[in-house]
Design a protein around this motif. Structure first.
Motif, PDB file in Angstrom:
ATOM      1  N   LEU A  81       1.240  -1.310   0.287  1.00  0.00           N
ATOM      2  CA  LEU A  81      -0.099  -0.008  -0.119  1.00  0.00           C
ATOM      3  C   LEU A  81       1.313   1.406  -0.055  1.00  0.00           C
ATOM      4  O   LEU A  81       1.956   1.470   0.465  1.00  0.00           O
ATOM      5  CB  LEU A  81      -0.888  -0.069   1.502  1.00  0.00           C
ATOM      6  CG  LEU A  81      -2.160  -0.605   1.084  1.00  0.00           C
ATOM      7  CD1 LEU A  81      -2.696  -0.924   2.634  1.00  0.00           C
ATOM      8  CD2 LEU A  81      -3.029  -1.137   0.415  1.00  0.00           C
ATOM      9  N   ARG A  82       0.692   2.319  -0.681  1.00  0.00           N
ATOM     10  CA  ARG A  82       1.100   3.506  -0.900  1.00  0.00           C
ATOM     11  C   ARG A  82       0.976   4.624   0.198  1.00  0.00           C
ATOM     12  O   ARG A  82      -0.457   4.238   0.379  1.00  0.00           O
ATOM     13  CB  ARG A  82       0.813   4.592  -2.196  1.00  0.00           C
ATOM     14  CG  ARG A  82       1.684   5.698  -2.711  1.00  0.00           C
ATOM     15  CD  ARG A  82       1.073   6.267  -4.059  1.00  0.00           C
ATOM     16  NE  ARG A  82       2.169   5.696  -5.171  1.00  0.00           N
ATOM     17  CZ  ARG A  82       1.557   5.888  -5.957  1.00  0.00           C
ATOM     18  NH1 ARG A  82       0.729   6.415  -6.784  1.00  0.00           N
ATOM     19  NH2 ARG A  82       2.438   5.002  -7.445  1.00  0.00           N
ATOM     20  N   ASN A  83       2.091   5.060   0.537  1.00  0.00           N
ATOM     21  CA  ASN A  83       1.742   6.124   1.286  1.00  0.00           C
ATOM     22  C   ASN A  83       0.606   6.606   2.417  1.00  0.00           C
ATOM     23  O   ASN A  83       0.369   7.048   2.594  1.00  0.00           O
ATOM     24  CB  ASN A  83       1.217   7.602  -0.035  1.00  0.00           C
ATOM     25  CG  ASN A  83       2.071   8.172  -0.482  1.00  0.00           C
ATOM     26  OD1 ASN A  83       3.258   7.786  -0.298  1.00  0.00           O
ATOM     27  ND2 ASN A  83       1.549   8.901  -1.105  1.00  0.00           N
ATOM     28  N   VAL A  84       1.410   5.227   3.655  1.00  0.00           N
ATOM     29  CA  VAL A  84       0.683   4.562   5.036  1.00  0.00           C
ATOM     30  C   VAL A  84       1.537   5.448   5.577  1.00  0.00           C
ATOM     31  O   VAL A  84       2.323   5.960   5.576  1.00  0.00           O
ATOM     32  CB  VAL A  84       1.304   3.466   4.470  1.00  0.00           C
ATOM     33  CG1 VAL A  84       0.350   3.349   6.582  1.00  0.00           C
ATOM     34  CG2 VAL A  84      -0.008   2.577   3.496  1.00  0.00           C
ATOM     35  N   VAL A  93       2.184  12.432  12.187  1.00  0.00           N
ATOM     36  CA  VAL A  93       3.289  12.472  12.877  1.00  0.00           C
ATOM     37  C   VAL A  93       4.541  10.801  13.157  1.00  0.00           C
ATOM     38  O   VAL A  93       5.359  10.162  13.534  1.00  0.00           O
ATOM     39  CB  VAL A  93       3.350  11.349  14.897  1.00  0.00           C
ATOM     40  CG1 VAL A  93       2.210  12.588  14.983  1.00  0.00           C
ATOM     41  CG2 VAL A  93       2.171  10.668  14.755  1.00  0.00           C
ATOM     42  N   SER A  94       4.125  10.351  11.780  1.00  0.00           N
ATOM     43  CA  SER A  94       5.205   9.581  10.618  1.00  0.00           C
ATOM     44  C   SER A  94       5.447   9.820   9.448  1.00  0.00           C
ATOM     45  O   SER A  94       5.066  10.819   8.882  1.00  0.00           O
ATOM     46  CB  SER A  94       4.578   7.814  11.316  1.00  0.00           C
ATOM     47  OG  SER A  94       3.688   8.023   9.727  1.00  0.00           O
ATOM     48  N   ASN A  95       6.463   9.242   9.221  1.00  0.00           N
ATOM     49  CA  ASN A  95       6.805   9.388   7.187  1.00  0.00           C
ATOM     50  C   ASN A  95       5.769   9.126   6.376  1.00  0.00           C
ATOM     51  O   ASN A  95       5.256   7.733   7.114  1.00  0.00           O
ATOM     52  CB  ASN A  95       8.184   9.381   6.768  1.00  0.00           C
ATOM     53  CG  ASN A  95       8.932  10.492   7.871  1.00  0.00           C
ATOM     54  OD1 ASN A  95       9.042  11.375   7.735  1.00  0.00           O
ATOM     55  ND2 ASN A  95      10.069   9.445   8.757  1.00  0.00           N
ATOM     56  N   SER A  96       5.537   9.052   5.791  1.00  0.00           N
ATOM     57  CA  SER A  96       4.804   8.802   4.467  1.00  0.00           C
ATOM     58  C   SER A  96       5.534   7.682   3.955  1.00  0.00           C
ATOM     59  O   SER A  96       6.437   7.518   3.115  1.00  0.00           O
ATOM     60  CB  SER A  96       4.183   9.236   3.329  1.00  0.00           C
ATOM     61  OG  SER A  96       3.127  10.179   4.004  1.00  0.00           O
ATOM     62  N   LEU A  97       4.919   5.834   4.406  1.00  0.00           N
ATOM     63  CA  LEU A  97       5.897   4.954   4.214  1.00  0.00           C
ATOM     64  C   LEU A  97       5.050   3.802   2.969  1.00  0.00           C
ATOM     65  O   LEU A  97       3.339   3.421   2.643  1.00  0.00           O
ATOM     66  CB  LEU A  97       6.206   4.255   5.719  1.00  0.00           C
ATOM     67  CG  LEU A  97       7.108   5.146   6.231  1.00  0.00           C
ATOM     68  CD1 LEU A  97       6.733   4.236   7.435  1.00  0.00           C
ATOM     69  CD2 LEU A  97       8.380   5.414   6.145  1.00  0.00           C
ATOM     70  N   THR A  98       5.590   3.338   2.206  1.00  0.00           N
ATOM     71  CA  THR A  98       5.128   1.588   1.080  1.00  0.00           C
ATOM     72  C   THR A  98       4.663   1.312   2.451  1.00  0.00           C
ATOM     73  O   THR A  98       6.164   0.062   3.077  1.00  0.00           O
ATOM     74  CB  THR A  98       5.924   1.784   0.539  1.00  0.00           C
ATOM     75  OG1 THR A  98       6.150   2.455  -0.734  1.00  0.00           O
ATOM     76  CG2 THR A  98       5.454  -0.077  -0.446  1.00  0.00           C
ATOM     77  N   VAL A  99       4.001   0.421   2.855  1.00  0.00           N
ATOM     78  CA  VAL A  99       3.934  -1.153   3.657  1.00  0.00           C
ATOM     79  C   VAL A  99       3.489  -2.193   2.642  1.00  0.00           C
ATOM     80  O   VAL A  99       2.756  -2.101   1.762  1.00  0.00           O
ATOM     81  CB  VAL A  99       2.699  -0.679   5.011  1.00  0.00           C
ATOM     82  CG1 VAL A  99       2.868  -2.253   5.781  1.00  0.00           C
ATOM     83  CG2 VAL A  99       3.064   0.360   5.477  1.00  0.00           C
ATOM     84  N   LYS A 100       4.366  -3.208   2.646  1.00  0.00           N
ATOM     85  CA  LYS A 100       4.236  -4.516   2.255  1.00  0.00           C
ATOM     86  C   LYS A 100       2.983  -5.197   3.236  1.00  0.00           C
ATOM     87  O   LYS A 100       3.233  -5.023   4.440  1.00  0.00           O
ATOM     88  CB  LYS A 100       5.633  -4.681   2.258  1.00  0.00           C
ATOM     89  CG  LYS A 100       6.305  -4.242   1.279  1.00  0.00           C
ATOM     90  CD  LYS A 100       7.650  -4.966   1.003  1.00  0.00           C
ATOM     91  CE  LYS A 100       8.961  -4.444  -0.598  1.00  0.00           C
ATOM     92  NZ  LYS A 100      10.154  -4.971  -0.098  1.00  0.00           N
ATOM     93  N   GLU A 101       2.392  -6.432   1.633  1.00  0.00           N
ATOM     94  CA  GLU A 101       1.566  -6.800   2.495  1.00  0.00           C
ATOM     95  C   GLU A 101       2.313  -8.194   3.928  1.00  0.00           C
ATOM     96  O   GLU A 101       3.187  -8.183   3.590  1.00  0.00           O
ATOM     97  CB  GLU A 101       1.063  -8.147   1.909  1.00  0.00           C
ATOM     98  CG  GLU A 101      -0.154  -8.141   1.755  1.00  0.00           C
ATOM     99  CD  GLU A 101       0.099 -10.404   2.496  1.00  0.00           C
ATOM    100  OE1 GLU A 101      -0.538 -10.888   2.857  1.00  0.00           O
ATOM    101  OE2 GLU A 101       1.171 -10.847   1.693  1.00  0.00           O
ATOM    102  N   SER A 102       1.946  -8.837   4.635  1.00  0.00           N
ATOM    103  CA  SER A 102       1.992  -8.916   5.788  1.00  0.00           C
ATOM    104  C   SER A 102       2.914  -9.982   5.247  1.00  0.00           C
ATOM    105  O   SER A 102       4.141 -10.567   5.853  1.00  0.00           O
ATOM    106  CB  SER A 102       1.218  -9.200   6.940  1.00  0.00           C
ATOM    107  OG  SER A 102       0.394 -10.366   6.200  1.00  0.00           O
TER     108      SER A 102
END
Length: 203
Positions: A81-84, A93-102
């Motif tokens: 998912l983009r820009n989590v 309060v956090s940077n925008s990150l790419t979060v990968k499927e678990s």
């Protein structure tokens, strides 16, 4: 074991019922009753994926935001998912990150964009939101209608009781948000003017 509530444990004193004290103080992390459910639109940006609360009891507590995020989906082709991003009381309060499927990456550390500290008085709370784009950021964007997305928060907090000065640093169990279902467009809204109906879509 997965539940809708986690309590920050520590080495000082435990009480019954699965609740742990920082001497006289407690910090509880809970999924909010208004955490989103239902549908989200493919390609939408800055969507609230889950809501949580940090609540203090018995004494004021001070800590640092330390959270990890992951998600699961029914579509094996969706890799990320983009820009989590993590928000606290509406403030990023956090940077925008790419979060990968678990299954591809167990979690992503939500690194702070600025000040990572918080204080919560007893009886008060901090509202947390995980926001993100409904967009697969692995270069293919395989997100499609009827896909499901469920975000999970993994708190990792350093907490101090302001009166007791007891310190806790611990991981707690994951807190899943509600299951969200992807649609290609927002639900239709029907309006009535003078007895005639008009239908529109929101994109």
């Amino acid at each position: 074991t997965v539940s809708n509530q986690s309590v920050i444990p520590n080495q000082f004193q435990a009480v019954s019922g699965g609740t742990f004290n920082i001497n006289t103080g407690r910090l509880v992390v809970t999924k909010s009753s208004d955490s989103p459910s239902g549908t989200v639109v493919a390609g939408a940006s800055d969507v609230v994926l889950a809501r949580y609360k940090l609540e203090a009891y018995s004494e004021e507590v001070r800590g640092g935001y330390g959270f990890r995020a992951s998600f699961v989906t029914n579509n094996a082709n969706v890799g990320s998912l983009r820009n989590v991003t993590l928000y606290a009381n509406g403030v990023k309060v956090s940077n925008s990150l790419t979060v990968k499927e678990s299954t591809r990456e167990p979690y992503k550390e939500m690194t702070c964009s600025s000040d990572c500290t918080f204080k919560i008085k007893p009886g008060s709370s901090v509202a947390l939101e995980i926001r993100g784009y409904i967009y697969d950021n692995d270069g293919t964007n395989d997100i499609a209608s009827n896909d499901t997305i469920q975000v999970k928060l993994l708190p990792s907090l350093s907490v101090t009781g302001m009166n007791s000065l007891a310190i806790s640093e611990s991981l707690v169990e994951q807190l899943p948000g509600n299951m969200l279902t992807v649609v290609n467009t927002a639900p239709k809204t029907t309006f009535s003017f003078n007895g005639s109906e008009s239908t529109s879509n929101t994109y």
